[in-house]
Write an enzyme that holds these catalytic residues in place. Structure first.
Site, PDB file in Angstrom:
ATOM      1  N   ASN A   9      48.346  58.137  44.084  1.00  0.00           N
ATOM      2  CA  ASN A   9      48.822  57.000  44.862  1.00  0.00           C
ATOM      3  C   ASN A   9      49.763  56.474  43.760  1.00  0.00           C
ATOM      4  O   ASN A   9      49.081  55.761  42.906  1.00  0.00           O
ATOM      5  CB  ASN A   9      47.787  56.341  45.441  1.00  0.00           C
ATOM      6  CG  ASN A   9      48.441  54.918  46.247  1.00  0.00           C
ATOM      7  OD1 ASN A   9      49.421  54.558  46.179  1.00  0.00           O
ATOM      8  ND2 ASN A   9      47.253  54.104  46.325  1.00  0.00           N
ATOM      9  N   TRP A  10      50.889  56.503  43.737  1.00  0.00           N
ATOM     10  CA  TRP A  10      51.651  55.789  42.885  1.00  0.00           C
ATOM     11  C   TRP A  10      51.881  54.260  43.040  1.00  0.00           C
ATOM     12  O   TRP A  10      52.511  53.529  42.137  1.00  0.00           O
ATOM     13  CB  TRP A  10      53.082  56.610  43.125  1.00  0.00           C
ATOM     14  CG  TRP A  10      53.397  57.698  42.658  1.00  0.00           C
ATOM     15  CD1 TRP A  10      52.481  58.588  42.296  1.00  0.00           C
ATOM     16  CD2 TRP A  10      54.723  58.572  42.091  1.00  0.00           C
ATOM     17  NE1 TRP A  10      53.141  60.007  41.945  1.00  0.00           N
ATOM     18  CE2 TRP A  10      54.238  59.851  42.108  1.00  0.00           C
ATOM     19  CE3 TRP A  10      55.915  58.185  42.606  1.00  0.00           C
ATOM     20  CZ2 TRP A  10      55.159  60.975  41.608  1.00  0.00           C
ATOM     21  CZ3 TRP A  10      56.909  59.371  42.098  1.00  0.00           C
ATOM     22  CH2 TRP A  10      56.617  60.602  41.720  1.00  0.00           C
ATOM     23  N   LYS A  11      51.505  53.783  44.062  1.00  0.00           N
ATOM     24  CA  LYS A  11      51.558  52.462  44.587  1.00  0.00           C
ATOM     25  C   LYS A  11      53.111  52.048  44.364  1.00  0.00           C
ATOM     26  O   LYS A  11      53.953  52.876  44.593  1.00  0.00           O
ATOM     27  CB  LYS A  11      50.794  51.494  43.586  1.00  0.00           C
ATOM     28  CG  LYS A  11      49.208  52.111  43.997  1.00  0.00           C
ATOM     29  CD  LYS A  11      48.163  51.265  43.283  1.00  0.00           C
ATOM     30  CE  LYS A  11      46.794  52.084  43.392  1.00  0.00           C
ATOM     31  NZ  LYS A  11      45.715  50.986  43.188  1.00  0.00           N
ATOM     32  N   HIS A  96      44.908  51.497  52.734  1.00  0.00           N
ATOM     33  CA  HIS A  96      44.432  51.340  51.541  1.00  0.00           C
ATOM     34  C   HIS A  96      43.989  49.750  51.432  1.00  0.00           C
ATOM     35  O   HIS A  96      44.481  49.040  51.902  1.00  0.00           O
ATOM     36  CB  HIS A  96      45.673  51.499  50.538  1.00  0.00           C
ATOM     37  CG  HIS A  96      45.369  51.640  49.212  1.00  0.00           C
ATOM     38  ND1 HIS A  96      45.277  50.296  48.489  1.00  0.00           N
ATOM     39  CD2 HIS A  96      45.046  52.680  48.507  1.00  0.00           C
ATOM     40  CE1 HIS A  96      44.794  50.665  47.397  1.00  0.00           C
ATOM     41  NE2 HIS A  96      44.632  52.140  47.154  1.00  0.00           N
ATOM     42  N   GLU A  98      44.443  47.651  49.260  1.00  0.00           N
ATOM     43  CA  GLU A  98      45.508  46.646  48.860  1.00  0.00           C
ATOM     44  C   GLU A  98      46.461  46.123  50.136  1.00  0.00           C
ATOM     45  O   GLU A  98      46.762  45.220  50.287  1.00  0.00           O
ATOM     46  CB  GLU A  98      46.679  47.380  47.736  1.00  0.00           C
ATOM     47  CG  GLU A  98      45.755  47.382  46.586  1.00  0.00           C
ATOM     48  CD  GLU A  98      46.275  48.432  45.453  1.00  0.00           C
ATOM     49  OE1 GLU A  98      47.351  49.056  45.777  1.00  0.00           O
ATOM     50  OE2 GLU A  98      45.524  48.617  44.488  1.00  0.00           O
ATOM     51  N   GLU A 168      36.858  54.225  48.837  1.00  0.00           N
ATOM     52  CA  GLU A 168      37.321  53.321  47.465  1.00  0.00           C
ATOM     53  C   GLU A 168      36.753  52.062  47.424  1.00  0.00           C
ATOM     54  O   GLU A 168      37.012  51.103  48.080  1.00  0.00           O
ATOM     55  CB  GLU A 168      38.970  53.313  47.747  1.00  0.00           C
ATOM     56  CG  GLU A 168      39.757  54.670  47.652  1.00  0.00           C
ATOM     57  CD  GLU A 168      40.942  54.454  47.050  1.00  0.00           C
ATOM     58  OE1 GLU A 168      41.229  54.895  46.224  1.00  0.00           O
ATOM     59  OE2 GLU A 168      41.761  53.520  47.718  1.00  0.00           O
ATOM     60  N   GLY A 174      41.635  49.996  39.855  1.00  0.00           N
ATOM     61  CA  GLY A 174      42.358  49.370  38.936  1.00  0.00           C
ATOM     62  C   GLY A 174      41.723  48.688  37.976  1.00  0.00           C
ATOM     63  O   GLY A 174      42.273  47.856  37.285  1.00  0.00           O
ATOM     64  N   SER A 215      39.493  53.989  39.809  1.00  0.00           N
ATOM     65  CA  SER A 215      39.371  54.302  38.351  1.00  0.00           C
ATOM     66  C   SER A 215      38.884  55.850  37.874  1.00  0.00           C
ATOM     67  O   SER A 215      38.317  55.952  37.118  1.00  0.00           O
ATOM     68  CB  SER A 215      38.298  53.242  37.592  1.00  0.00           C
ATOM     69  OG  SER A 215      38.836  51.951  37.793  1.00  0.00           O
ATOM     70  N   GLY A 236      44.892  56.473  41.335  1.00  0.00           N
ATOM     71  CA  GLY A 236      45.967  55.576  41.321  1.00  0.00           C
ATOM     72  C   GLY A 236      46.597  55.492  39.780  1.00  0.00           C
ATOM     73  O   GLY A 236      47.384  56.326  39.469  1.00  0.00           O
ATOM     74  N   GLY A 237      46.100  54.545  38.698  1.00  0.00           N
ATOM     75  CA  GLY A 237      46.513  54.684  37.425  1.00  0.00           C
ATOM     76  C   GLY A 237      46.692  56.032  36.700  1.00  0.00           C
ATOM     77  O   GLY A 237      47.995  56.128  36.223  1.00  0.00           O
TER      78      GLY A 237
HETATM   79  P1  PGA Z   1      43.107  53.489  40.558  1.00  0.00           P
HETATM   80  O1  PGA Z   1      43.565  53.219  42.133  1.00  0.00           O
HETATM   81  O2  PGA Z   1      42.497  54.921  40.283  1.00  0.00           O
HETATM   82  O3  PGA Z   1      44.040  52.791  39.487  1.00  0.00           O
HETATM   83  O4  PGA Z   1      41.798  52.535  40.521  1.00  0.00           O
HETATM   84  C1  PGA Z   1      42.840  53.954  43.042  1.00  0.00           C
HETATM   85  C2  PGA Z   1      43.719  53.725  44.471  1.00  0.00           C
HETATM   86  O5  PGA Z   1      43.946  52.496  44.735  1.00  0.00           O
HETATM   87  O6  PGA Z   1      43.890  54.400  45.320  1.00  0.00           O
END
Ligand code: PGA
Length: 260
Positions: A9-11, A96, A98, A168, A174, A215, A236-237
């Site tokens: 997930n590039w966000k 998601h 966010e 999640e 994050g 994470s 994500g990251g």
């Molecule tokens: P993260 O994000 O791996 O940076 O914790 C995961 C996500 O939000 O899908």
């Protein structure tokens, strides 16, 4: 047997030009996927460029991070299922945390988005997860069940069984503080049990893939996949660097019990 699934997930990261560079590098690192599925979700503005760079022969799936539930009309700023399908999107993230946290996404919206994705032949990945406060006040099970029941309302039988869920925990996203497999596995079990209740049989619980997210790194992915409850990861990251993402995918395919 559930095929493992690793999703990046590039966000809100990478321009179209950066997306092309990413795809080129990733394609050098991973030329074929052995026994697992993998894909990534760029921002809308990089979908076309990423799709072109992947080409038709790529093993990677292209996905979006959000979808609007109407197919067209006067909805300024929104992106619909047919638009995503037209760009070659095969999956879409829905709900998601966010989106829920910063953009007020409601459970009822996630349901409309899941239905819109299904209607347009795009695989929805429904994201669920509890906040730290939910966990501290022992509300985790209630929150997860509420998000599932609402997000999957009206989805039954075979369709329910083809869903993918991403668990999640919000506090793990994050933060560098991944849940431990001991924390994640009971929630994955609860999700399967809830799916069985929704589907009225054990089929959905048996077939639905449940990914862990929060994470995840190339260093800890194997610990999660060691549990048969965890069918992959939403990353994500650690997915933004093509070499790190490729390493994660290699670890996931190398530790795949279906290949043993
Ligand atoms: P993260 O994000 O791996 O940076 O914790 C995961 C996500 O939000 O899908």
């Amino acid at each position: 047997m559930r095929t493992r699934f690793i999703i990046g997930n590039w966000k809100m990261n990478k321009t179209a030009t950066e997306a092309v560079a990413f795809v080129r590098r990733l394609s050098e690192e991973v030329t074929a996927l052995d026994g697992i599925q993998a894909g990534f979700a760029p921002p809308f503005t990089a979908l076309h460029a990423a799709g072109e760079a992947l080409g038709t022969a790529s093993p990677f799936l292209l996905g979006a991070q959000n979808i609007y539930w109407e197919d067209k009309g006067a909805f300024t700023g929104e992106i619909s299922g047919p638009m995503l399908k037209g760009l070659g999107c095969q999956f879409v993230l829905v709900g998601h945390s966010e989106r829920r946290q910063y953009f007020g996404e409601q459970d009822s919206w996630t349901n409309k988005k899941v239905l819109a994705a299904l209607r347009n032949g795009i695989q929805p990945i429904l994201c669920v997860g509890e906040t730290l406060q939910d966990r501290d006040t022992e509300q985790t099970d209630l929150v997860i069940q509420r998000q599932l029941r609402a997000g999957l309302a009206g989805i039954e039988g075979q369709t329910l069984a083809t869903m993918t869920i991403a668990y999640e925990p919000v506090w793990a996203i994050g933060t560098g503080r991944a849940a431990s497999p001991e924390q994640a596995v009971p929630v994955h079990r609860l999700i399967r049990q809830t799916l069985n209740e929704l589907g009225g049989s054990s089929e959905a619980g048996r077939r639905v893939r449940i990914l862990y997210g929060g994470s995840v790194t190339p260093q800890n992915i194997a610990d999660f996949l060691a549990s048969e409850e965890i069918d992959g990861a939403l990353v994500g990251g650690a997915c933004l660097d093509p070499v790190s993402f490729a390493t994660l995918i290699k670890v996931a395919s190398g530790s795949n019990p279906t290949k043993a």
